[in-house]
Design a protein around this motif. Structure first.
Motif, PDB file in Angstrom:
ATOM      1  N   LEU A   1       0.811  -1.220   0.000  1.00 47.45           N
ATOM      2  CA  LEU A   1       0.000   0.000   0.000  1.00 47.45           C
ATOM      3  C   LEU A   1       0.846   1.274   0.000  1.00 47.45           C
ATOM      4  CD1 LEU A   1      -2.787  -1.227   2.448  1.00 47.45           C
ATOM      5  CD2 LEU A   1      -2.948  -1.062  -0.035  1.00 47.45           C
ATOM      6  N   VAL A   2       2.150   1.126  -0.263  1.00 44.08           N
ATOM      7  CA  VAL A   2       2.974   2.317  -0.504  1.00 44.08           C
ATOM      8  C   VAL A   2       2.524   2.905  -1.835  1.00 44.08           C
ATOM      9  CG1 VAL A   2       5.310   3.196  -0.724  1.00 44.08           C
ATOM     10  CG2 VAL A   2       4.890   1.156   0.608  1.00 44.08           C
ATOM     11  N   LEU A   3       2.137   2.026  -2.738  1.00 41.94           N
ATOM     12  CA  LEU A   3       1.457   2.478  -3.960  1.00 41.94           C
ATOM     13  C   LEU A   3      -0.022   2.126  -3.800  1.00 41.94           C
ATOM     14  CD1 LEU A   3       3.827   1.341  -6.872  1.00 41.94           C
ATOM     15  CD2 LEU A   3       3.704   3.559  -5.735  1.00 41.94           C
ATOM     16  N   ARG A   4      -0.855   2.946  -4.394  1.00 45.30           N
ATOM     17  CA  ARG A   4      -2.290   2.680  -4.332  1.00 45.30           C
ATOM     18  C   ARG A   4      -2.638   1.603  -5.368  1.00 45.30           C
ATOM     19  NH1 ARG A   4      -1.261   7.928  -5.061  1.00 45.30           N
ATOM     20  NH2 ARG A   4      -1.961   9.466  -3.552  1.00 45.30           N
ATOM     21  N   PRO A   5      -3.762   0.910  -5.140  1.00 44.48           N
ATOM     22  CA  PRO A   5      -4.195  -0.067  -6.152  1.00 44.48           C
ATOM     23  C   PRO A   5      -4.433   0.613  -7.503  1.00 44.48           C
ATOM     24  CG  PRO A   5      -5.541  -0.218  -4.154  1.00 44.48           C
ATOM     25  CD  PRO A   5      -4.652   0.963  -3.973  1.00 44.48           C
ATOM     26  N   THR A   6      -4.747   1.906  -7.468  1.00 46.79           N
ATOM     27  CA  THR A   6      -5.055   2.609  -8.723  1.00 46.79           C
ATOM     28  C   THR A   6      -3.799   3.188  -9.391  1.00 46.79           C
ATOM     29  OG1 THR A   6      -5.463   4.535  -7.326  1.00 46.79           O
ATOM     30  CG2 THR A   6      -7.393   3.304  -8.085  1.00 46.79           C
ATOM     31  N   ASP A   7      -2.661   3.142  -8.708  1.00 49.37           N
ATOM     32  CA  ASP A   7      -1.441   3.659  -9.335  1.00 49.37           C
ATOM     33  C   ASP A   7      -1.046   2.758 -10.505  1.00 49.37           C
ATOM     34  OD1 ASP A   7      -1.137   5.891  -7.737  1.00 49.37           O
ATOM     35  OD2 ASP A   7       0.022   4.843  -6.207  1.00 49.37           O
ATOM     36  N   GLY A   8      -0.371   3.338 -11.478  1.00 46.70           N
ATOM     37  CA  GLY A   8      -0.047   2.585 -12.685  1.00 46.70           C
ATOM     38  C   GLY A   8       1.343   1.957 -12.633  1.00 46.70           C
ATOM     39  N   ILE A   9       1.520   0.893 -13.399  1.00 45.39           N
ATOM     40  CA  ILE A   9       2.831   0.249 -13.498  1.00 45.39           C
ATOM     41  C   ILE A   9       3.215   0.161 -14.972  1.00 45.39           C
ATOM     42  CG2 ILE A   9       4.152  -1.874 -13.090  1.00 45.39           C
ATOM     43  CD1 ILE A   9       2.413  -2.398 -10.661  1.00 45.39           C
ATOM     44  N   THR A  10       4.408   0.639 -15.286  1.00 45.68           N
ATOM     45  CA  THR A  10       4.916   0.585 -16.656  1.00 45.68           C
ATOM     46  C   THR A  10       6.066  -0.405 -16.697  1.00 45.68           C
ATOM     47  OG1 THR A  10       4.325   2.905 -17.046  1.00 45.68           O
ATOM     48  CG2 THR A  10       6.003   1.945 -18.495  1.00 45.68           C
ATOM     49  N   PHE A  11       5.993  -1.369 -17.593  1.00 43.84           N
ATOM     50  CA  PHE A  11       7.066  -2.371 -17.653  1.00 43.84           C
ATOM     51  C   PHE A  11       8.283  -1.851 -18.399  1.00 43.84           C
ATOM     52  CE2 PHE A  11       6.097  -6.643 -15.978  1.00 43.84           C
ATOM     53  CZ  PHE A  11       4.930  -6.313 -15.319  1.00 43.84           C
ATOM     54  N   ASN A  12       8.064  -1.071 -19.436  1.00 46.79           N
ATOM     55  CA  ASN A  12       9.211  -0.588 -20.213  1.00 46.79           C
ATOM     56  C   ASN A  12       9.630   0.775 -19.682  1.00 46.79           C
ATOM     57  OD1 ASN A  12      11.037   0.410 -22.104  1.00 46.79           O
ATOM     58  ND2 ASN A  12      10.096  -0.814 -23.737  1.00 46.79           N
TER      59      ASN A  12
END
Ligand code: NAI
Length: 783
Positions: A656-667
């Motif tokens: 929960l340091v990041l929110r579930p709605t925060d985005g993740i970019t692989f590249n």
């Protein structure tokens, strides 16, 4: 991206959608590739010829360091099976990756079998590291040839960003496009197109470099430590140098790659002249001394009672002796200047020259036949071998004319491309654009893939909106600004805070509509500048320190309250103050390889720039936690008291340091563009968040936490100073002595509490000892 239905006959070539992947060969590479596909969220079938091997490989991967899975739950997406019993499970795979033993016969036999089960339009690729596509696809039916390509991953597949691909003359362009897109966006790889030549780009150059670096060290009488010091850092090669690298990857790989290349390279290839089967290496392999995975390698650790002594092999005798620090005059003068190093007459200098000449001239001879452009070569070596500079960047550093003259002086041929570039450089900046010298004798702009936005490109063509010694503010277009840290390790200091303040003020006056906090350093930020903190503490400049802590809190809170959206876009480490910034952003778009955590207790303090307040505020509203004043406090305490760092963005989301709605970019190359899009999406109707109030447990909660810490201390899990630091943390997180679970208190109060606790802790000798130790060794002191 939608998931395709099982049994869908229109494979990945049709709509370019890959929904399920098969991997054959559950060895080092196959398992790692399967894990990365699972990390990307797709189901994978992993098969091996040895019964039970695939299941065992997945179980082992779960324990591997560095971790293959970004989160243990991803392993559930991998369905392990046996080749014969489960071959039918490949029928609904859109992409089938072959990663079996490096033998053309075995691979081709497998492809024949695959033809019977795989669905129309599915794509097959080989992870071969040396074999040409033409040799693998020869005599295969047209249906196979149309769907077949080479996808060469590097070890370990999760972390190495390079993917080399080779398409054959019959490969469907849609199949190549589908794999390129998937590998780029979903797996996070930088895809480099290679000609169908043995070893492709990185291993072709890498193998020659390894041969050259090994043989010249032996011939010029260098010790392994000397060779590694010369061919390591000054070359921009990881500090393992060459022999340390071989220990790491396994010395048995050397004859393996060598034999395979010798069997397939053209008769006049320079590799043949540089390569030499070293009796020492053969002997080491025969004795099981294959490196870290075997009984030691060029280096080994010898246990002498409780002591461990580092030994190094004597390249002449093959016997171990204590390792020592290399003392070469050439290293003194040439540590930062490769050309001076290579011109030095001692054996270190001659070694540098010999390795440079062999490696750089070979790389230059491969463009355009093996790689179309010089930047393809450089990218391949940077991302596939972790070189800081690719061969052409190295040539620019030593000078193309210097290299050509040195080759001539030795009576060696000068590659055509090197002749052509003459007195020029391989890279130049023209009108703000990066250009490379091309085989046609012209310079052309380096073209980034569609949708890639790099800060380095923006920096080349513009001037900062604001700048100081530690941070800059850039206009990245469409009314969005980017705040870049550029101090050492991107550590945070008064200049960083000043720039944050400036950004908020400028944005407030309408200079931009949204802000992204991002940089292209290895790490987003390692946290507060500890050296500065220690210096100030040593001269008892407490007032200055307190105002820095206040300034930090003020800057972060101003960011939170700014009238425009702020998006954090980290990659690599975001520790301590780096994590605290992210907690004050409206949203985060994180690189999948982000390592985020509040690690302050490691240096004997608690987070003081709003880390305690920010984490509590986050947890108090997290749907994942039970309601009530206790769960957020317990969760934050556990995380901060143990200095837990997420080992991926996915893990940070679970913490929960990041929110579930925060985005993740692989590249990583797409991170800035994704963050900018996220920021822009927040612009319309943006309202800064309302002030937060919390219900906190107060002294009774604090007593419970203290008791828990006491228990840890009794079990030997907490040191005396851990207990002290934990007490302050408990007091802060529970809301201080006046808090009562029935009252709402403003978040403001937590900021005050954490700042005061920070200042008190900083004055303790045990804390200063921790900081000093961290600065000296990079490791926490357990006092
Ligand atoms: P490995 O020896 O660790 O694994 C190979 C696996 O394939 C073993 O588990 C073996 O039981 C299985 N296998 C062998 N024949 C099979 C068959 N006919 N059907 C199904 N499974 C079979 O090898 P590694 O290192 O994973 O290499 C695999 C491929 O990847 C090779 O082509 C290699 O050249 C390539 N490669 C290796 C890299 C490395 O660093 N090790 C890097 C990039 C590519």
């Amino acid at each position: 991206m939608h998931r395709r239905r099982a049994g869908d006959r229109d494979g990945a070539g049709g709509g370019g959608v890959i929904g399920k992947v098969g991997v054959i060969g559950a060895g080092l590479m196959g398992t790692g590739i399967a894990a990365q596909v699972a990390n990307a969220g797709l189901p994978v079938v992993l098969l091996d010829i040895v019964p039970g091997a695939a299941a065992r490989a997945v179980a082992a991967a779960l324990k591997a360091e560095p971790a293959a899975f970004m989160h243990p739950r991803n392993a559930k997406r991998v369905e392990a099976g046996d080749l014969d019993a489960d071959f039918g499970k490949l029928a609904d795979c859109d992409w089938i990756i072959e990663a079996i033993i490096e033998r053309p016969g075995a691979k081709r036999e497998l492809y024949q079998r695959l033809e019977a089960v795989r669905k129309d339009g599915s794509i097959v690729s080989s992870n071969t590291s040396t074999i040409r596509l033409a040799d693998l696809a020869a005599d295969m039916p047209p249906r196979f040839a149309a769907d077949f390509l080479i996808t060469h991953f590097f070890n370990p597949p999760r972390y190495m960003r390079l993917l080399e691909i080779v398409a054959g003359p019959a490969t469907r362009p849609q199949a190549v496009a589908a794999i390129r897109d998937f590998a780029d966006r979903r797996l996070g790889k930088t895809v480099i197109d290679c000609a169908d030549t043995p070893g492709f780009i990185a291993n072709r150059i890498g193998a020659l470099w390894i041969s050259a670096a090994t043989r010249h060290a032996i011939d010029l009488g260098l010790s392994v430590e000397e060779a590694d010091a010369v061919a390591g850092k000054p070359f921009g090669v990881p500090k393992t140098g060459i022999f340390g690298l071989l220990d790491l990857v396994g010395i048995d790989i050397v004859p393996h790659v060598g034999d395979s290349l010798l069997a397939s390279l053209p008769p006049d290839d320079p590799y043949r002249a540089v390569h030499r089967a070293e009796p020492l290496i053969a002997r080491m392999i025969a004795e099981g001394r294959t490196g870290r995975k075997g009984k030691g390698g060029f280096y080994t650790l010898h246990r002498n009672g409780a002591d461990r002594v580092k030994l190094a092999i004597d390249l002449a005798s093959g016997e171990y002796r204590p390792a020592g620090k290399p003392r070469l005059d050439s290293l003194q003068v040439g540590a930062k200047d490769l050309r001076r190093l290579a011109e030095h007459p001692d054996r270190g200098g001659r070694y540098a020259r010999a390795v440079l000449l062999d490696t750089l001239s070979y790389a230059a001879s491969l463009v355009p036949d093996v790689a179309a452009t010089v930047d393809a070569v450089d990218t391949a070596m940077r991302l596939g071998y972790n070189w800081r500079w690719g061969p052409f960047e190295l040539i620019d550093r030593v000078g193309a004319t210097w290299l050509a003259e040195a080759l001539r002086a030795d009576g060696r041929p000068v590659p055509k491309l090197l002749e052509r570039v003459g007195e020029g450089t391989f890279y130049r900046v023209q009108d703000g654009s990066l250009q490379t010298f091309t085989p046609d004798g012209e310079y052309h702009d380096v073209v980034r893939p569609e949708g890639v936005l790099l800060l380095q490109d923006i920096k080349r063509r513009s001037r900062p909106l604001a700048k100081n010694g530690s941070a800059s503010l850039w206009d990245i277009g469409d009314g969005v600004a980017c705040l870049e840290f550029h101090s050492k390790g991107n550590s945070l200091d008064p200049d960083t805070m000043a720039m944050l303040g400036k950004a908020v003020a400028m944005g407030g006056k309408g200079a931009f509509r949204a802000l992204v906090i991002h940089n292209e350093g290895q790490h987003f930020s390692v946290g507060a500048n500890l050296g500065l903190a220690l210096f100030a503490a040593n001269i008892a400049a407490w007032g200055e320190i307190e105002s820095l802590v206040e300034a930090g809190q003020k800057a972060y809170r101003a960011l939170r309250a700014a009238p425009f959206p702020v998006v954090g876009a980290p990659s690599g480490m975001a520790l301590g103050g780096g994590c605290e910034i992210l907690l004050h952003c409206d949203a985060v778009q994180a690189h999948a390889e982000s390592y985020i955590g509040l690690v302050e207790v490691g240096v004997g303090v608690i987070p003081g720039w709003g880390g305690c307040a920010g984490m509590l505020a986050r947890l108090a509203t997290a749907p994942a936690l039970p309601k009530g004043p206790i769960p957020p406090v317990a969760r934050a305490f556990e995380m901060i008291a143990t200095a837990r760092v997420a080992k991926s963005a996915a893990e940070a989301q679970e913490m929960l340091v990041l929110r579930p709605t925060d985005g993740i970019t692989f590249n990583r190359d797409r991170l800035l563009a994704d963050a900018k899009a996220r920021a822009l999406a927040l612009v319309e109707g943006y309202q800064p968040p309302a002030p937060v109030t919390l219900r906190l447990p107060g002294p009774s909660g604090r007593a419970a936490l203290d008791l828990a810490v006491h228990g840890f201390a009794l079990q030997g899990k907490a040191t005396p100073h851990d207990v002290v630091v934990s007490r302050f943390l408990a007091e802060t997180l529970t809301g201080g002595p006046k808090a009562d679970p029935l009252d709402e208190i403003p978040l403001e109060r937590i900021y005050d509490l954490e700042r005061r606790a920070f200042m008190t802790l900083l004055k303790q000798p045990a804390t200063l000892a921790r900081i000093e130790h961290m600065l000296e060794t990079g490791k926490p002191l357990r006092n």
